[in-house]
Design a protein around this motif. Structure first.
Motif, short mmCIF file in Angstrom:
data_model
loop_
_atom_site.label_atom_id
_atom_site.label_comp_id
_atom_site.label_asym_id
_atom_site.label_seq_id
_atom_site.Cartn_x
_atom_site.Cartn_y
_atom_site.Cartn_z
N ASN A 1 6.42 7.69 14.05
CA ASN A 1 5.46 6.90 13.47
C ASN A 1 5.52 5.22 13.64
OD1 ASN A 1 3.06 7.98 12.53
ND2 ASN A 1 3.96 8.97 10.89
N GLU A 2 4.77 4.49 13.48
CA GLU A 2 5.03 2.98 13.53
C GLU A 2 5.94 2.50 12.56
OE1 GLU A 2 4.74 0.78 16.28
OE2 GLU A 2 2.61 1.04 16.43
N ASP A 3 6.10 3.48 11.60
CA ASP A 3 6.94 2.89 10.41
C ASP A 3 8.44 3.24 10.90
OD1 ASP A 3 6.99 5.45 9.89
OD2 ASP A 3 5.94 5.49 7.97
N GLY A 4 8.64 3.89 11.95
CA GLY A 4 9.74 4.24 12.38
C GLY A 4 10.40 5.82 12.05
N THR B 1 10.39 10.15 5.80
CA THR B 1 11.41 9.31 5.32
C THR B 1 12.50 9.44 6.35
OG1 THR B 1 12.58 10.44 3.78
CG2 THR B 1 10.63 9.34 3.03
N MET B 2 12.42 9.96 7.42
CA MET B 2 13.72 10.25 8.46
C MET B 2 13.57 9.63 9.50
SD MET B 2 15.59 11.90 6.33
CE MET B 2 16.88 12.65 7.50
N THR B 3 14.23 8.61 10.03
CA THR B 3 14.39 7.95 11.31
C THR B 3 15.22 8.98 12.31
OG1 THR B 3 16.26 6.72 11.01
CG2 THR B 3 14.27 5.66 9.96
N PRO B 4 15.23 8.62 13.60
CA PRO B 4 16.07 9.34 14.41
C PRO B 4 17.63 8.99 13.99
CG PRO B 4 14.51 7.79 15.61
CD PRO B 4 14.24 7.93 14.23
N ILE B 5 17.68 7.93 13.61
CA ILE B 5 19.10 7.41 13.39
C ILE B 5 19.61 8.15 12.19
CG2 ILE B 5 20.54 5.34 12.80
CD1 ILE B 5 18.74 5.05 15.45
N ASP B 6 18.60 8.58 10.99
CA ASP B 6 19.16 9.26 9.78
C ASP B 6 19.43 10.79 10.28
OD1 ASP B 6 18.51 7.13 8.33
OD2 ASP B 6 16.42 7.95 7.90
N LEU B 7 18.92 11.23 11.53
CA LEU B 7 19.07 12.50 12.10
C LEU B 7 20.00 12.51 12.79
CD1 LEU B 7 15.28 13.51 12.79
CD2 LEU B 7 16.55 14.23 11.00
N GLN B 8 20.88 11.49 12.91
CA GLN B 8 21.99 11.31 13.86
C GLN B 8 21.72 11.83 15.31
OE1 GLN B 8 26.02 12.00 12.58
NE2 GLN B 8 25.56 13.04 10.62
N MET B 9 20.35 11.04 15.82
CA MET B 9 20.01 11.51 16.98
C MET B 9 19.85 10.07 17.61
SD MET B 9 17.00 14.28 16.25
CE MET B 9 16.64 14.79 17.84
N SER C 1 10.40 -1.07 13.48
CA SER C 1 10.82 -0.43 12.43
C SER C 1 12.12 0.20 12.14
CB SER C 1 9.63 0.66 11.75
OG SER C 1 8.48 0.22 11.67
N LEU C 2 12.83 0.42 13.24
CA LEU C 2 13.97 0.97 13.20
C LEU C 2 15.10 0.04 12.70
CD1 LEU C 2 14.02 3.38 16.24
CD2 LEU C 2 13.89 3.94 13.77
N TYR C 3 14.75 -1.35 12.66
CA TYR C 3 15.77 -2.24 12.21
C TYR C 3 15.19 -3.18 11.10
CZ TYR C 3 13.90 -4.98 16.22
OH TYR C 3 13.22 -5.62 16.97
N SER D 1 14.94 -4.10 7.10
CA SER D 1 16.09 -4.13 6.17
C SER D 1 16.41 -2.53 5.51
CB SER D 1 15.69 -5.03 5.06
OG SER D 1 14.74 -4.89 4.74
N ASP D 2 15.40 -1.82 5.27
CA ASP D 2 15.25 -0.65 4.87
C ASP D 2 15.93 0.45 5.61
OD1 ASP D 2 14.73 1.10 2.46
OD2 ASP D 2 13.15 1.97 3.86
N THR D 3 15.68 0.50 6.68
CA THR D 3 15.90 1.41 7.67
C THR D 3 17.30 1.04 8.04
OG1 THR D 3 14.62 0.43 9.45
CG2 THR D 3 13.57 2.20 8.51
N ILE D 4 18.02 -0.07 8.14
CA ILE D 4 19.25 -0.10 8.56
C ILE D 4 20.41 0.24 7.21
CG2 ILE D 4 18.67 -1.47 10.84
CD1 ILE D 4 19.60 -3.99 8.78
N ARG D 5 20.00 0.52 6.12
CA ARG D 5 20.71 0.80 5.05
C ARG D 5 21.77 1.76 5.18
NH1 ARG D 5 18.62 3.15 0.82
NH2 ARG D 5 16.42 3.24 1.73
N ASP D 6 22.84 1.91 4.98
CA ASP D 6 24.05 2.77 5.30
C ASP D 6 23.74 3.76 3.96
OD1 ASP D 6 25.33 1.29 7.13
OD2 ASP D 6 26.45 0.26 5.68
N ASP D 7 23.19 3.86 3.10
CA ASP D 7 23.10 4.87 1.95
C ASP D 7 21.74 5.45 2.32
OD1 ASP D 7 21.35 2.80 1.15
OD2 ASP D 7 21.99 3.15 -0.76
#
Lengths: 1001, 91
Positions: free
Chosen positions: A708-711, A873-881, A897-899, A901-907
């Motif tokens: 989605n446009e929100d990443g 709420t899952m980005t491809p980065i969250d999926l380890q993809m 949206s993949l970068y 501030s919210d989507t680059i959080r480590d936690d």
């Protein structure tokens, strides 16, 4: 023996057609044309029910859909029984069975009647006040309250009747076929409008059609004969459709109305076979003319609810239309001229009238003179202060009103009677008008709300517009019609009117009594037992808004929606609170105007049509081979194929093992398929998928992830390049329609410059997926012409082929991690290709597997399922993809949206594998994941998204999302369950064949 | 349920259409050059007006075309309907 109160023949009643029916177990007789109410009254039966709260004996009160008391249980069998049917509306038929509600053991002796004597203990809000404490006791109270509350019984068996829906489009809809409605329908039809006229009654003409008095005339003709001629004329118009027994339930915006047409309820049971019982009409009208008439108001005085007390207009209707006298000693009580109409009607039919009690002191009209001429005793300036008789009124006492109408003076006079007709003037039936969004205004002179601002192309005419009298109707309706329909003339100009009616009225909302208010039972809402005292109590306790008073006292909340008493409730509130009626507003009149059956609402959408499902072309094979099915979107998908009494777990273990050891076969036809063509197809895919598509060779396949446009991950699937400018995209089963919609949206609105065309071909192809080490051997037998060598046909490639003469597309792609092929063929050949594969796979023990095994196999490989392992709420980065997200592409949907501030959080929650300490223990999907049970409050780190026992790995495996999970490899976590804790270790989400050796095995 | 005059098909029941939110929000041509705040403005911020609102609708169960609608949200009266890419009528 009951008495026979049929006093005269009526042309609406067919006295040659006798009908027997049962009421509370006793057989009675009536005639064709009778309603249950008129037939009971002809048998001198008034007592038909008990009131809701106090179980007071109640009788028939009205002659129409506004009836609050005479609501009965119709039919005794468990499939057709129907509660809350208005005895005043149901037409009798041979074999009718009806019984009283809300009484036990019988309507004549009701134990609940004790509530009447306890009534000082049952004030407004009694339930709210009493059963609040202690809160834990509510469950115990509820059982008894539910048992004693509620009116009538629901059927316990499925409804055997047929219902349907019909759409009607018309130029002009006329609601109500009284004198105004007939004038409107004729004018509209005569001027060429496609017109629909509906009325809830079985006959046309409203109350005018039985107006046979010399006191009202048009062009020197008695009203009913004048109107009859008009009705005969409208029947000639071909562009006019007339529907009787049709009640408009709702009036929505844009002139969309719902009506219930009753087709068989008046027929005897054996005449109803194979006929549609009721039809829901969905009417879209260019113009709506509301001519719904007016409802007579009751008067509010002590004990105004006894059986034998009816609206004066109802008594007139029973006499004129049905030829029935409601009593032998009739008294009328009024504040306006209407009751005199009734009196003269009764007098003409030889029905005895003891007296008329009139609130008004100084009155003078032709009607009254006519009554006086007939020696009817009139008490002017008097009011009824009390009534007597438990199951039937037998006496009233009256007193003189003070000049200001606030109290009573003088001494009481008793009058014996067995029927009391009351008339408090008229309330326009503005229900439909307000439902449509119309705004009312209050007319002070006669204390009525009338239509003011119309929200759509509609008008209200006649008495629903506050034009109650014959002269008002004839002078206003033709002009309104001319303007509304934009026509030059009507047939109703220069009519000669004679009306003996005078409009004077003395409106007193709550009539004074010699008793204090606390000692009276003056009912405002008969059905819900709300009295004037209750309303006053609510005001004393601080309620001000009419909407609050309504809910607290339950005034107007019965099945009749307070059609009779709402105005009095408003009046009493405004008088007590000292506010003006017009400023108080009204409560909302909600649809339906009269209750609808559930059958009418659902129509034919019952049983298998309630929620229609989609079947794959191979569906019948799955059914024949005893598959269990799972709902996926609207699809029925084979879930698993139990053999020899296997449960789901056993079947899935067997199927999974077979797919990896030899061969499995899956019906993948439900996957969404979108055909993409155009010179910009590659560029389009570049923009909608996260990875790059420019370099995909013709004949190759690629997995893509769509955001989605929100990443956040939206959908995934394999897309194949069929030609230079031609791709076929697959989507998830559930996401197919939404993906197409989203792609169309971008194409049409953001990138109209792209030359791309999208076509859904999901239903056009059947897809047979064969996987496992022996898949190549099987598929090469089915399609012998094709070169299946790894060099010619490697993983992630596609070939056109033919099975016999039928073209098909074969893709070598895999969702299981096994060597596998998907054969796409024109849908109607799907089953035959499936059967060919089964036949060819026999020697390899080819095993059909369902969605559950598919899920297990892909979980072993750590492949995600969008919607199961992801939520929004899952980005491809969250999926380890990360590997699938192109770094080179300038833009694609969701990239920016993949970068954030919210989507680059480590936690963020990230997808990980989970292995249980005990390999036999299978986690529950959805279970929470924590690290430290002692921490308070316990911190939830994530949850399990997929979990299975893998027969190939011989251990439990799971996928889950865990905060910061990417960096927790090998860490121990806890799954807290209801009665235990399960220890797990964070692992790689790929459990099997990380090197992908099996794809080429 | 209102009636929408699809610019391609004509008057149809509302149930054939799907609403697509506020109209005239153009996707930035160079998203990478936007700050988080600017991107969030595009991504999340929508008006919710009681009164005249410019909206996108799609004729889902018809021609599948997107178009713009000017609707008074207080009474659902549709003031105008126009195609994608066209300017809203000025009146």
């Amino acid at each position: 023996m009951t008495k026979n109160l049929r006093v005269k023949t009526s042309k609406f009643i067919d006295e040659t057609y006798k009908i027997s029916f049962k009421f509370n177990g006793t057989t009675y007789y009536g005639y064709k044309g009778d309603t249950l109410a008129s037939a009971l009254l002809a048998n001198d039966i008034h007592l038909v029910g008990r009131s809701f709260k106090y179980h007071r004996p109640r009788g028939i009160m009205t002659a129409g859909s506004e009836e609050p008391n005479a609501i009965i249980q119709l039919h005794s069998n468990s499939s057709r029984t129907e509660p809350n049917v208005r005895a005043t509306e149901i037409e009798i038929y041979e074999g009718l069975e009806a019984s009283s509600q809300n009484c036990w053991p019988s309507v004549n002796f009701d134990l609940g009647g004790v509530n009447n004597f306890l009534s000082p203990l049952l004030p407004a809000g009694f339930y709210y006040k009493t059963f609040m404490w202690p809160a834990s006791f509510w469950e115990k109270y509820e059982y008894f309250i539910r048992k004693s509350a509620g009116l009538g019984k629901s059927p316990t068996e499925p409804d055997p009747d047929i219902y349907e829906h019909r759409y009607i489009h018309c130029d002009v809809l006329v609601v109500g076929a009284g004198i105004s409605g007939i004038m409107a329908a004729k004018t509209a039809a005569k001027n060429g409008f496609k017109t629909l006229l509906v009325d809830e009654k079985s006959y046309l003409g409203g109350s005018t059609i039985y107006q046979d008095s010399e006191q009202f005339k048009i062009n020197n003709q008695i009203l009913n004969s004048w109107l009859e001629k008009e009705i005969n004329e409208i029947k000639k118009f071909e562009n006019l459709e007339v529907k009787t027994r049709t009640s408009v339930a709702a009036f929505h915006g844009y002139n969309f109305l719902l009506a219930r047409e009753n087709l068989t309820d008046h027929l005897s049971i054996d005449q109803r076979t194979n006929k549609t019982r009721q039809r829901l009409l969905k009417i879209r009208a260019k113009k709506v003319i509301t001519a719904t008439g007016a409802l007579e108001r009751p008067l509010i005085f002590d004990n105004n609810d006894r059986p034998g007390i009816l609206l004066s207009s109802a008594i007139e209707k029973y006499a004129n239309l049905f030829g029935v006298a409601c009593g032998e000693k009739n008294v009328l009580f009024t504040n306006n001229d209407s009751a005199y109409e009734t009196a003269i009607s009764l007098y003409q039919k030889g029905i005895n009238i003891e007296a008329i009690i009139d609130n008004r002191e100084e009155i003078d009209s032709k009607l009254i003179k006519e009554a006086e001429k007939n020696n009817i005793k009139i008490y002017k300036g008097f009011t009824v202060v009390n009534t007597f008789g438990y199951k039937r009124i037998n006496k009233i006492s009256i007193m003189q009103l003070s000049k200001d109408g606030q109290k009573v003076v003088g001494s009481k006079i008793s009058i014996a009677c067995d029927c009391l007709g009351i008339s408090g003037g008229w309330t326009p039936a503005v229900h439909l008008f307000t439902q449509s969004g119309g705004k009312l205004k209050f007319r002070d002179e006669d204390q009525v709300f009338i239509p003011n601002i119309y929200p759509s192309d509609q008008i209200s005419i006649g008495s629903c517009n506050g034009d109650f009298t014959l002269d008002e109707i004839i002078s206003s309706v033709p002009n309104k019609l001319k303007e509304f329909l934009n026509v030059k003339k009507t047939d109703y100009e220069n009519l000669e009117i004679y009306s003996a009616f005078n409009k004077s009225k003395r409106n007193i909302w709550l009539l004074p009594s010699d008793k204090v208010i606390g000692k009276t039972k003056s009912f405002v809402d008969y059905q819900n037992d709300a009295t004037a005292k209750d309303i006053k109590l609510a005001l004393r306790e601080g309620f001000r808004s009419i909407e609050h008073v309504k809910r607290y006292t339950t005034t107007g909340m019965g099945t009749d929606q307070g059609k009779l008493g709402n105005m009095h409730a408003l009046g009493i509130i405004s008088e007590t609170a000292g506010s003006k009626m017009g400023e108080l507003g009204t409560t909302t009149f909600r649809p339906p105007y009269t209750p609808l059956t559930f059958g009418t609402i659902v129509g034919r959408n019952v049983g298998e049509y309630f929620d229609i499902f989609r079947k794959t072309p191979i569906h019948d094979w799955h059914v024949k081979n005893k598959a269990e099915f799972e709902n996926v979107g609207q699809w029925k998908r084979a879930w698993y194929y139990p053999k020899d009494g296997e449960n789901m777990h056993e079947a899935v273990q067997r199927e999974s093992k077979a797919a990896r050891d030899s061969a499995g076969i899956l019906d993948a036809s439900t996957l969404g398929k979108i055909d993409i063509q155009g010179t910009d197809a590659s560029e389009f895919l570049n923009r909608v998928y996260t990875n790059s598509w420019s370099k995909l060779a013709i004949g190759k396949c690629r997995y893509g992830l769509m955001l989605n446009e929100d990443g956040m991950v939206y959908d995934d699937g394999v897309t194949t390049r069929l030609g230079e400018n031609h791709y076929i995209m697959t989507t998830t089963t559930g996401g197919a329609a939404n993906v197409l919609g989203k792609l169309e949206d971008y194409l049409q609105t953001e990138w109209p410059e792209l030359d791309v065309y999208l076509t859904s071909v999901t239903d056009h192809y059947a897809t047979v997926s064969v996987c496992g080490p022996n898949s190549k051997k099987i598929v090469s037998q089915v399609i012998p012409e094709l070169d299946f060598s790894d060099e010619s046909f490697p993983h992630m490639s596609f070939k056109n082929a033919k099975i016999d003469k039928i073209k098909c597309r074969v893709m070598r792609i895999s969702f299981t991690g096994e060597h596998s092929y998907e054969i796409n063929v024109q849908a109607n050949y799907g089953k035959s290709v499936w059967e060919k594969c089964m036949e060819a796979g026999k020697e390899f023990n080819i095993t059909p597997y369902g969605t559950e095994t598919m899920h297990l196999l892909r979980a072993e490989k750590g492949f995600i399922i969008v919607g199961q392992d992801t939520d929004a709420t899952m980005t491809p980065i969250d999926l380890q993809m990360d590997w699938i997200v192109s770094k080179k592409k300038y833009d694609f949907i969701g990239k920016r949206s993949l970068y954030r501030s919210d989507t680059i959080r480590d936690d963020r929650k990230q997808l990980v594998g989970l292995l249980t300490e005990n390999p036999e223990e299978v986690l529950e999907e959805g279970a929470q994941i924590i690290a430290d049970i002692k921490k308070s409050p316990v911190e939830m780190l994530g949850h399990v998204t997929s979990s299975y026992y893998s027969p190939n790995l011989k251990k439990s495996i799971a996928l889950g999302v865990v905060k910061g999970g990417k960096n927790m490899m090998g860490q121990k976590l806890i799954i807290p369950m209801e009665n235990k804790q399960i220890n797990v270790t964070v692992a790689d989400p790929v459990f099997l064949d990380k090197e992908n050796k099996r794809l080429n095995a | 349920m209102f009636v929408i005059n699809c610019p391609y098909c004509g008057e149809r029941e509302q149930s054939e259409f799907k609403a697509g939110g506020e109209a005239h929000i153009v996707r930035p041509k160079q998203p990478t050059e936007l700050s988080d705040d600017q991107w969030a403005e595009y991504l999340f911020m929508r008006k919710n007006i009681k009164g005249i609102q410019f909206e996108r609708w799609v004729h889902t169960h018809g021609c599948r075309k997107w178009f713009n609608v000017i609707r008074d949200t207080s009474n659902d009266v549709i003031k105008a309907v126009y195609k994608m890419g066209e300017k809203p009528p000025t009146k």
